[in-house]
Design an enzyme around this catalytic site. Sequence first.
Site, short mmCIF file in Angstrom:
data_model
loop_
_atom_site.label_atom_id
_atom_site.label_comp_id
_atom_site.label_asym_id
_atom_site.label_seq_id
_atom_site.Cartn_x
_atom_site.Cartn_y
_atom_site.Cartn_z
N CYS A 142 -0.41 4.14 2.16
CA CYS A 142 -0.26 3.93 3.61
C CYS A 142 1.19 4.13 4.03
O CYS A 142 1.46 4.73 5.07
CB CYS A 142 -0.65 2.52 4.02
SG CYS A 142 -2.14 1.88 3.28
N ASP A 143 2.14 3.60 3.26
CA ASP A 143 3.53 3.50 3.72
C ASP A 143 4.51 4.39 2.97
O ASP A 143 5.68 4.48 3.37
CB ASP A 143 4.01 2.03 3.59
CG ASP A 143 3.16 1.09 4.44
OD1 ASP A 143 2.62 1.55 5.46
OD2 ASP A 143 3.04 -0.09 4.07
N CYS A 170 0.84 -1.20 0.00
CA CYS A 170 0.00 0.00 0.00
C CYS A 170 0.88 1.25 0.00
O CYS A 170 1.39 1.65 1.05
CB CYS A 170 -0.92 -0.02 1.22
SG CYS A 170 -1.94 1.46 1.33
#
Length: 303
Positions: free
Chosen positions: A135-136, A132
């Site tokens: 997200c990261d 992701c």
Amino acid sequence: MIDVAIIGAGTAGLTAAIYARRAGRSVMIFEGEAPGGQIINTPEIDNFPALPGVSGYEYANKLFEQAQEFGAEFVFDTIRKIEGSLEEGFTMTGEYGSTCEAKTVIIATGVKRREMGLDGERELAGRGVSYCATCDGAFFKGKTAAVFGGGNTAVEDAIYLSEICKEVYIIHRRTEFRADKALADELLTHKNVIKKMPYTVSALHGEGKLTSVTVTSIDGKDEELTTDALFVAIGLIPENGVFKDLVELDESGYVIADETCETSTPGVFAAGDCRTKDVRQLVTAAADGAAAAIAASRLSQSL
Ligand code: NDP
């Protein structure tokens, strides 16, 4: 007994909840993770009618709020067991012990990201290997990142990462992207993106955190790329194993259901990415949610 139980609170499940509540049915919706589904990870949605540029997070939150306002009851648990029939009702049990009896069920479990199956992949997940980018990605600000895949997700990820990382490799097994042309064209304008095509990722390296990957060209030549992160975007797979004794699945594990969303089992419907279909998009997930909920609502009212 609940009229309509919905398994999964992504776009299909939340839309189904809105429609079933508007039809006056009692609704219980089960979700094992955060509500919103896959779309939460999309930075910007450009192809949902009348909502150009909305972020996936904002879209998913609005949809979640809308379903709550209509009175859907949420249970945050992953359904691990389901049995029964239209005649006797369906019983569901969650991982954390929640249970529900329902007249009808809508399976809206979506899909999850496919893993590469390489040595060290699980160990390095969260230590440089990620599924992701939104997200990261921020953990790799100013560093080097690589994206593996050639679909819309991979190209969107590469565009997003190119804006925060020093340089971004995009590794894809073909010479052409599968992604929409508009996205592929946009990627070309990001000068710090380096294409490795046609290549696949064949090995991961690093003790405790990812330091490099081996990529292998179509004619078998290996090359080591130094990178701090690898974002894996090689497609999606369904997670419908728990339903295999309840409804018919296709050879890839998707629930067999057509545009009416009816499965092989009366009273059980499948909506969104988890069912056999050609086009897996936000708009088709929402459409499925509506179709499944209307059918399930009519059926549960008639019982
Ligand atoms: P896709 O299935 O569209 O693409 C997967 C990519 O990974 C393909 O390029 C495929 O290669 C490659 N791939 C698959 N398996 C392997 C493997 N074992 N090894 C190496 N490469 C592999 O998945 P996405 O996650 O990109 O998208 C899923 C769905 O969501 C699609 O319908 C997409 O259109 C949609 N989506 C839409 C967005 C938007 O409209 N803004 C944003 C994100 C997703 P190959 O091309 O050779 O098959």
